[in-house]
Design an enzyme around this catalytic site. Structure first.
Site, mmCIF file in Angstrom:
data_model
loop_
_atom_site.group_PDB
_atom_site.id
_atom_site.type_symbol
_atom_site.label_atom_id
_atom_site.label_comp_id
_atom_site.label_asym_id
_atom_site.label_seq_id
_atom_site.Cartn_x
_atom_site.Cartn_y
_atom_site.Cartn_z
ATOM 1 N N SER A 147 0.821 -1.147 -0.164
ATOM 2 C CA SER A 147 -0.033 -0.029 0.019
ATOM 3 C C SER A 147 0.974 1.105 0.024
ATOM 4 O O SER A 147 0.592 2.265 -0.748
ATOM 5 C CB SER A 147 -0.846 0.048 1.215
ATOM 6 O OG SER A 147 -1.801 -1.042 1.035
ATOM 7 N N ARG B 11 -1.769 8.357 7.182
ATOM 8 C CA ARG B 11 -0.656 8.350 6.218
ATOM 9 C C ARG B 11 -0.742 9.070 4.834
ATOM 10 O O ARG B 11 0.174 9.864 4.534
ATOM 11 C CB ARG B 11 -0.172 6.917 5.803
ATOM 12 C CG ARG B 11 1.328 6.794 5.470
ATOM 13 C CD ARG B 11 1.561 5.205 5.506
ATOM 14 N NE ARG B 11 0.840 4.578 4.513
ATOM 15 C CZ ARG B 11 0.870 3.382 4.442
ATOM 16 N NH1 ARG B 11 1.234 2.676 5.743
ATOM 17 N NH2 ARG B 11 -0.025 2.575 3.649
ATOM 18 N N HIS C 249 -4.316 4.252 7.175
ATOM 19 C CA HIS C 249 -4.028 4.621 5.928
ATOM 20 C C HIS C 249 -4.293 5.981 5.895
ATOM 21 O O HIS C 249 -3.524 6.815 4.999
ATOM 22 C CB HIS C 249 -4.731 3.841 4.939
ATOM 23 C CG HIS C 249 -4.258 2.315 4.818
ATOM 24 N ND1 HIS C 249 -4.078 1.873 3.298
ATOM 25 C CD2 HIS C 249 -3.411 1.564 5.700
ATOM 26 C CE1 HIS C 249 -3.568 0.632 3.342
ATOM 27 N NE2 HIS C 249 -2.997 0.427 4.840
ATOM 28 N N THR D 227 -11.944 -0.781 -0.178
ATOM 29 C CA THR D 227 -12.997 -2.139 -0.280
ATOM 30 C C THR D 227 -13.338 -2.680 0.953
ATOM 31 O O THR D 227 -14.111 -3.468 0.666
ATOM 32 C CB THR D 227 -12.409 -3.020 -1.271
ATOM 33 O OG1 THR D 227 -11.336 -3.615 -0.730
ATOM 34 C CG2 THR D 227 -12.119 -2.494 -2.610
ATOM 35 N N GLY D 228 -12.693 -2.310 1.987
ATOM 36 C CA GLY D 228 -13.138 -3.057 3.269
ATOM 37 C C GLY D 228 -14.179 -2.457 4.221
ATOM 38 O O GLY D 228 -14.584 -1.248 3.956
#
Lengths: 174, 174, 174
Positions: free
Chosen positions: A16, A53, A50, A35-36
């Protein structure tokens, strides 16, 4: 014709992060398609990590199932679209009511059918899950086989493919 | 001296398909040596799927145990011999009565002892099984260690080695 | 500035053997830093097998926890220091009393903090554990995530990185 890049790798292999670095080569506004399901505790933590970041010039979309539709519906909105990740999407397709591997593969083909028809370049993250010992549970074997077949279908149609190992990218295609 | 090619990769990584494409570079009649027991339901399905994918200019041999003997006994019959796969063969050797890892490794050495002495080029398919978390069951660890050691022995004596990742081959040797 | 080389790979993929071959390029006396607890039966057997394979111009140190301290404390004693392996060290850190992933990552950063400050070149062996199916046990997932992050941190600071597959090294960096 906009470019499609696939980044595969093991868990916590830096895939990622590498995909995000590739996306930084494009100007704002970048799209991030998660998509989670955020409902899951580990997933919520992962999405927020994520998100922290990535900088402010990203816009996040959540779509756990209808990936081809989300890609088509958002085409042209962003400088680049990062999809993270195929493996979560496949598990959502496999484990939903009336889901199964055949139906999931049809969705994969709908998704790869969008390649080459979009204005927005895509960077797609997926996982290698087939290099361990054969799982005991039939369902885990089904998922492993599905993930392997989906990766092969997407890689065959992608313009560039990388695998990350210990955070380092290795180019496989393009 | 006929060439020996090893193709390794994870589950559903496209290794058999890539091995078959390499074999298509040779004329008919090609030999396909299946090491799995067709008795098993998943295996029968896999063999018939593979058979359907290959054309009519292939001849199938089934040999779950005596691989060196089968290779020697069929030498010169085919333009190329594709062996699919080492991992199933090893599990047959390990789990048979009086089987075990030491005996299985002796069979691997008998098999690699045929390399360089045959008229027929060989393409050998195997699996990467050692890149997941350590398996809990001692028997799974034994199998994983055996598969790793066998792959290393075969790769050391092969002329060319590839690994497939997401369907894409990466050359490791040759 | 002394060089740091990382060798990663799956179980029984030939990574230790390749690391030892790299170390043979340096003169005696070579240092071998074993991170496993010899108390464990499988581990004792593994250490004695490794010891038998290496010649007499090696000196073995055992340090299961304080890796940065051991590296600093032995600097200058050897022509080269081979550390085998990161994954065992991480599991010792994770499973000790009051251990955990955050503390283990702090130890990894202390360890990578020694890079570039030592007289002795280092060759570090680690494992790929993230390319199988998601483990069921939360603890196994924690370990897998920790190992992936540690590998990425070490690889980012190493001068050269290799992955071994079926005994064959593939250069990823350097």
């Amino acid at each position: 014709m906009s470019k499609v890049t696939l980044v595969t790798g093991g868990a916590r292999s830096g895939k990622s992060r590498f995909a995000e670095r590739l996306a930084e080569g494009f100007g704002p506004l970048r799209g991030y398609l998660a998509t989670g399901y955020a409902g899951d505790g580990e997933m919520a933590e992962r999405i927020s990590r994520h998100r922290a970041r990535r900088g402010d010039d990203w816009h996040t979309i959540e779509e756990p199932l209808e990936l081809a539709e989300a890609v088509n519906g958002n085409d042209g909105r962003f400088s680049v679209l990062l999809i993270d990740c195929v493996t979560l999407w496949l598990s959502n397709l496999l484990f939903r009511e009336n889901g199964g591997p055949a139906e999931a593969l049809r969705e994969v083909e709908k998704f790869t059918g969008t390649f080459g028809k979009l204005k927005t370049p895509m960077i797609i993250v997926t996982n290698e899950v087939g290099m361990g010992i054969v799982p005991e549970h039939p369902l885990a074997r089904t998922f492993r086989d599905l993930a392997g077949e989906a990766n092969e279908l997407i890689a065959a149609k992608a313009d560039e493919v990388y695998v990350t190992i210990s955070g380092l990218p290795l180019k496989l295609k393009g």
